[in-house]
Design an enzyme around this catalytic site. Structure first.
Site, short mmCIF file in Angstrom:
data_model
loop_
_atom_site.label_atom_id
_atom_site.label_comp_id
_atom_site.label_asym_id
_atom_site.label_seq_id
_atom_site.Cartn_x
_atom_site.Cartn_y
_atom_site.Cartn_z
N CYS A 1 0.85 -1.19 0.01
CA CYS A 1 -0.20 -0.05 0.09
C CYS A 1 0.60 1.25 -0.01
O CYS A 1 0.32 2.47 0.00
CB CYS A 1 -1.11 0.00 1.04
SG CYS A 1 -0.10 0.07 2.85
N CYS B 1 -1.21 -5.02 6.80
CA CYS B 1 -0.94 -3.92 7.57
C CYS B 1 -0.16 -4.44 8.92
O CYS B 1 0.62 -3.50 9.44
CB CYS B 1 -2.23 -3.23 7.96
SG CYS B 1 -3.28 -2.92 6.70
FE1 FES Z 1 -1.36 0.45 4.33
FE2 FES Z 1 -2.83 -0.92 5.98
S1 FES Z 1 -3.60 -0.26 4.21
S2 FES Z 1 -0.92 -0.34 6.33
#
Ligand code: FES
Length: 125
Positions: free
Chosen positions: A33, A102
């Site tokens: 992400c 995450c």
């Molecule tokens: Fe990036 Fe959770 S979406 S750390």
């Protein structure tokens, strides 16, 4: 979707901030992400005396980092190194599958901070 523990640690995160004279700092980015996490450690006599985190991450990243700081406080370096991202997610009573990545952010930043400490203190890593 999120457990009560996730919501608690997200809305009231523990140990947020920096340690000015930290002797171990780890920063990692999440490949999935692009979010970033930094963990600061104050280690004395091989024991984690203080730990703080800062993140540009999502709510799950905040919650996992928060509970991770509680899990490592007072632990030896060796004990802290054994904490996996799965253990962090379990301590929060689980994360949604799409959010499991995450938890890597917190665990990986912790490992990086310990390696930083060990390299500064001439340990074999
Ligand atoms: Fe990036 Fe959770 S979406 S750390």
């Amino acid at each position: 979707m999120y457990s009560d523990k996730v919501i608690d640690h997200f809305t009231n995160p523990r140990n947020v901030g920096e340690i000015a004279d930290a002797n171990g700092i780890g920063e990692v980015g999440n490949a999935k992400c692009g979010d970033i996490m930094r963990i600061y450690l104050d280690i004395e006599d091989n024991v984690i005396k203080d730990v703080k985190f800062k993140t540009f991450g999502c709510g799950a990243a905040v919650a996992t980092s928060s509970i991770l700081t509680e899990m490592v406080m007072g632990k030896t370096v060796e004990e802290a190194l054994k904490i996996s991202n799965d253990a962090v997610a379990e301590a929060l009573d689980g994360l949604p599958p799409l959010k499991m990545h995450c938890s890597n952010l917190a665990a990986d930043a912790l490992q990086a901070a310990i390696k930083d400490y060990q390299s500064k203190n001439n340990h074999v890593v």
